[in-house]
Motif scaffolding. Structure first.
Motif, PDB file in Angstrom:
ATOM      1  N   ARG A  57       0.860  -1.187   0.000  1.00 17.19           N
ATOM      2  CA  ARG A  57       0.000   0.000   0.000  1.00 17.19           C
ATOM      3  C   ARG A  57       0.893   1.232   0.000  1.00 17.19           C
ATOM      4  N   GLU A  58       0.409   2.293  -0.610  1.00 14.75           N
ATOM      5  CA  GLU A  58       1.168   3.544  -0.689  1.00 14.75           C
ATOM      6  C   GLU A  58       1.152   4.327   0.625  1.00 14.75           C
ATOM      7  N   LEU A  61      -3.582   2.676   5.927  1.00 14.13           N
ATOM      8  CA  LEU A  61      -5.029   2.569   5.800  1.00 14.13           C
ATOM      9  C   LEU A  61      -5.645   2.249   7.159  1.00 14.13           C
TER      10      LEU A  61
END
Length: 160
Positions: A57-58, A61
């Motif tokens: 994931r960038e 979250l």
């Protein structure tokens, strides 16, 4: 490990954690230790929460935050059970931790159901609509109720 294998492994481990956790929760309600199922539940819960961090994931979250909190709760739960052997206040710490750990797994299951099951996704495509909130609210109320009962009922002889 490719993304598809990671996803499948993560889902299978999650389902094992949920199934064994439900059995352990039933045991808590009748003051049964269920040592092997408890060990399976704790190991599978740690594995599913830890494996969630392997997905690329960038940015962070909400699932990362839930996973981190769940791992801390699991660590405290294992200390209560395996180090402090449910003595004194550690019995309650264990029950609350085990119930919270299962709740986190179930919370994610409901969230994933709303993402992946077409009829549920139509009801809450963004995950912030009332049907999603109601489902999660009902789940929370169920876990608070059952967790309270488990806290009152689980009084086994301390582990030796």
């Amino acid at each position: 490990m490719d993304s598809q294998t990671l996803t499948l492994s993560h889902v299978v481990i999650s389902l094992i954690a949920i199934a064994s956790g439900l059995a352990v929760l039933c045991g808590l309600l009748v003051a049964a230790r269920m040592r092997r199922l408890t060990l399976l539940f704790l190991i599978a819960s740690v594995a599913t929460n830890a494996s969630g961090f392997l997905f690329h994931r960038e940015h962070i979250l909400p699932s990362h935050i839930v996973g981190a909190i769940a791992l801390v709760v699991l660590a405290i739960t294992m200390v209560a059970l395996y180090v402090n052997r449910l003595s004194g206040v550690w019995r309650g710490v264990y029950v609350i931790g085990a119930v919270m750990s299962l709740y986190f797994n179930m919370f994610v299951l409901v969230a994933q159901a709303f993402l992946k099951v077409p009829s549920l996704h139509e009801l809450a495509p963004k995950g912030s609509e009332p049907p999603f909130a109601i489902a999660q609210g009902v789940l929370l109320v169920i876990f608070i109720t059952v967790g309270t009962l488990a806290f009152k009922r689980f009084r086994p002889v301390a582990a030796r």
